[in-house]
Design an enzyme around this catalytic site. Structure first.
Site, short mmCIF file in Angstrom:
data_model
loop_
_atom_site.label_atom_id
_atom_site.label_comp_id
_atom_site.label_asym_id
_atom_site.label_seq_id
_atom_site.Cartn_x
_atom_site.Cartn_y
_atom_site.Cartn_z
CG ASP A 192 68.34 12.62 33.96
OD1 ASP A 192 68.57 12.76 32.74
OD2 ASP A 192 68.92 11.77 34.66
NE ARG A 242 53.79 14.07 65.20
CZ ARG A 242 52.62 14.61 65.51
NH1 ARG A 242 51.51 14.20 64.88
NH2 ARG A 242 52.54 15.57 66.42
CG ASP A 247 62.09 8.52 57.37
OD1 ASP A 247 61.45 8.47 58.44
OD2 ASP A 247 63.27 8.89 57.30
CG LEU A 292 71.43 3.56 42.60
CD1 LEU A 292 71.56 2.05 42.68
CD2 LEU A 292 72.13 4.09 41.35
CG ASN A 307 58.92 17.08 37.55
OD1 ASN A 307 59.82 17.85 37.84
ND2 ASN A 307 59.02 16.19 36.58
#
Length: 265
Positions: free
Chosen positions: A51, A131, A150, A165, A220
């Site tokens: 993928d 952080r 995050d 997912l 990427n």
């Protein structure tokens, strides 16, 4: 079909079974094989790899407006649908013009006056210092909310089975015209994945003075988001053309990859 681009993972060793399939379905039928650096006159792109390789080929396919067929030489293979065992059948059908083309939503990302195209997701993530970050989100110019945690994933239906997912977001059928916003480890119980119409333009602003916040495009390309900087995400003008497996449906692939099965009572 007389000319096909082969896009493959660098250093990839092609299995003998796939070499045989390529020879029988392409070379022996007079199809010219070229690399991505020589795309003139090509009618399709065949990706050999996983993928990640498929995602790296996406901008080229979009720019040339060519359909993509993925033959899986990686692990999971949600995008590279065709297995080595199916390769000869799929490639023969491609040459004969008998493969079904699906249109997949792409995202257009504008950052610092540069434009990028994304098939799976845009992920805004904190840097190595650990952080938590504040990300303010706007939809069609209206303030939506500020996520504290995050990071945040903006995924297409195609990308809903990828990072989205893993972060607890929903699976969305690839023919659905929508995007999903999925917070990554949010520091608030009310933060939940949110599905929006794909026509809505989304803006994300780093609302905290956090250093080294990253915008990761399809895993990427890595961009840096500066404090109080804002960037835009919207639906691309055209769809990506995806050539699908000649033997298996989306639901069958989904069941196989996720290990779903019937419960026997």
């Amino acid at each position: 079909m007389k000319r096909i681009i082969i896009y493959q993972k660098e250093g990839l060793e092609i299995p003998e079974a796939l070499k045989k399939a390529l020879r029988k379905s392409l070379f022996e039928k007079g199809v010219e094989i070229v690399g991505p650096e020589n795309p003139e006159g090509a009618e399709a792109i065949v990706v050999l790899g996983g993928d990640g390789t498929f995602l790296r080929a996406t901008p080229l396919a979009y720019r040339l407006d060519l359909p993509l067929l993925g033959i899986n030489l990686g692990r999971l293979g949600f995008l590279t649908e065709v297995s080595i065992e199916e390769a000869e059948l799929a490639l023969s059908a491609l040459v004969a013009g008998k493969l079904q083309i699906e249109k997949r939503l792409l995202l257009e990302v504008e950052h610092q006056r540069e434009v990028f195209y994304v098939l799976n997701e845009v992920a805004v993530l904190k840097g190595p210092l650990g952080r938590m970050i504040h990300l303010s989100v706007f939809a069609q110019g209206e303030y939506l909310t500020t996520y504290y945690g995050d990071g945040l994933i903006v995924a297409t239906p195609t990308g809903s089975t990828a990072y989205n997912l893993s972060a607890g977001g929903p699976i969305i059928h690839p023919q659905t015209s929508a995007v999903v916003l999925t917070p990554v480890c949010p520091f608030m119980l009310s933060a939940r994945p949110l599905v929006l119409p794909s026509e809505m333009e989304i803006e994300i602003e780093l609302a905290s003075p956090s250093p080294e916040v990253h915008i990761l495009l399809d895993g990427n390309l890595n961009l840096i988001l500066e404090p109080h900087e804002r960037f835009k995400i919207k639906k691309a003008k055209r769809f990506l053309k995806l050539l699908t497996s000649p033997t298996r449906s989306y639901f069958e692939i989904l069941r196989t990859k996720l290990g779903w099965g019937e419960i026997k009572l």
